[in-house]
Write an enzyme that holds these catalytic residues in place. Structure first.
Site, PDB file in Angstrom:
ATOM      1  N   CYS A  51       0.829  -1.206   0.000  1.00 24.80           N
ATOM      2  CA  CYS A  51       0.000   0.000   0.000  1.00 24.80           C
ATOM      3  C   CYS A  51       0.869   1.264   0.000  1.00 24.80           C
ATOM      4  O   CYS A  51       1.428   1.620  -1.027  1.00 24.80           O
ATOM      5  CB  CYS A  51      -0.989  -0.025   1.154  1.00 24.80           C
ATOM      6  SG  CYS A  51      -2.347   1.161   0.947  1.00 24.80           S
TER       7      CYS A  51
ATOM      8  N   HIS B 180      -3.792  -4.849   0.830  1.00 22.13           N
ATOM      9  CA  HIS B 180      -3.288  -5.241   2.152  1.00 22.13           C
ATOM     10  C   HIS B 180      -3.358  -6.751   2.321  1.00 22.13           C
ATOM     11  O   HIS B 180      -4.324  -7.285   2.867  1.00 22.13           O
ATOM     12  CB  HIS B 180      -4.096  -4.545   3.253  1.00 22.13           C
ATOM     13  CG  HIS B 180      -3.743  -3.107   3.432  1.00 22.13           C
ATOM     14  ND1 HIS B 180      -2.798  -2.678   4.338  1.00 22.13           N
ATOM     15  CD2 HIS B 180      -4.191  -1.998   2.804  1.00 22.13           C
ATOM     16  CE1 HIS B 180      -2.685  -1.352   4.272  1.00 22.13           C
ATOM     17  NE2 HIS B 180      -3.526  -0.926   3.343  1.00 22.13           N
TER      18      HIS B 180
ATOM     19  N   GLU C 268      -1.896  -8.603   4.373  1.00 27.28           N
ATOM     20  CA  GLU C 268      -1.874  -9.020   5.782  1.00 27.28           C
ATOM     21  C   GLU C 268      -3.273  -9.180   6.359  1.00 27.28           C
ATOM     22  O   GLU C 268      -3.454  -9.816   7.411  1.00 27.28           O
ATOM     23  CB  GLU C 268      -1.051  -8.041   6.620  1.00 27.28           C
ATOM     24  CG  GLU C 268      -1.738  -6.745   7.006  1.00 27.28           C
ATOM     25  CD  GLU C 268      -1.786  -5.702   5.885  1.00 27.28           C
ATOM     26  OE1 GLU C 268      -2.341  -4.614   6.120  1.00 27.28           O
ATOM     27  OE2 GLU C 268      -1.259  -5.991   4.788  1.00 27.28           O
TER      28      GLU C 268
END
Length: 245
Positions: free
Chosen positions: A110, A211, A213
């Site tokens: 990002c 993202h 994660e």
């Protein structure tokens, strides 16, 4: 594996102080992929600190966060661009440039993707609703939007997640305008916005606008970085005669 962190005002109990922090999802993904997470808060002398820190790392993750300072790519500040964080910008630029010099593998997430693009001489759209007419990439309220990206066949990214459509978690209002030197776009959304890039040649730099994660069931990007970092570690620990130290 080094992971860059925020440095912001934070509260815990009776304390309200500036603190370095990073959401746990990031380092959970690293450790679950076989890596050891090392957090890297901004430093007052970024160039010297980056040189010292990188000597002890095998890979680098440039994490998400607030907007990159538009002065770094020669633009006037948009009214909705976040206030500048020069300490974090300088620190992460120093880390990235040092990692490139060492040919250390890098995953940029990002904000990290945007910073790498700027470091390579690229530019950013400061507010995507102005450029694309949509808020689809940041719905707000701490809720990640889901968007479909298309991954290019034959790319390093496709080697990790497969080519074609991929649902991702988005939370950004800026994006790539002009792509930086030596970077190849490897995923887009249907509005043409670059959603991922990688470096040309043999160096491993992979940037994603989303993202990863936030998807605990899919750690393929982190596993790919850990594998590259393991290979980097083996090579970097061999003396010039090719015999392991």
């Amino acid at each position: 594996m080094g992971l860059t962190t925020y440095l912001e005002q934070a509260k815990q109990g009776v304390w309200d102080v500036r603190a370095a922090f990073l959401p746990q999802q990031y380092f959970d993904c690293v450790t679950a992929s076989g890596g050891i997470a090392v957090l890297l808060p901004p430093q007052p002398e970024p160039e010297a600190a980056a040189a010292a820190v990188l000597d002890g790392l095998d890979g680098l993750i440039l994490t998400g966060g607030l907007d990159v300072d538009p002065s770094l790519y020669g633009a006037q500040r948009h009214p909705l661009t976040d206030p500048a964080r020069p300490d974090r910008d300088a620190w992460e630029l120093a880390l990235f440039r040092g990692a490139e010099e060492r040919r250390m593998p890098v995953l940029a997430i990002c904000r990290g993707l945007q910073l790498v693009n700027v470091a390579r001489g690229g530019t950013l759209h400061q507010h995507l609703p102005d450029a694309l007419g949509t808020e689809r990439f940041r719905v707000g309220g701490g809720v990640f939007a889901t968007n479909e990206v298309v991954v290019d066949e034959g790319s390093r990214l496709a080697d990790l997640v497969g080519p074609g459509e991929l649902d991702v978690h988005s939370y950004h209002h800026q994006g790539i305008d002009r792509l930086g030197e030596g970077l190849v776009a490897t995923a887009h959304t249907d509005d043409g916005l670059v959603q991922a890039f990688e470096s040309e040649g043999e160096g491993y730099v992979l940037g994603v606008q989303w993202h990863p994660e936030e998807n605990r069931e899919d750690r393929r990007l982190f596993a790919g970085l850990v594998a590259e970092a393991s290979a980097f570690r083996r090579v970097s620990h061999e003396p010039s005669n090719g015999v392991p130290a």
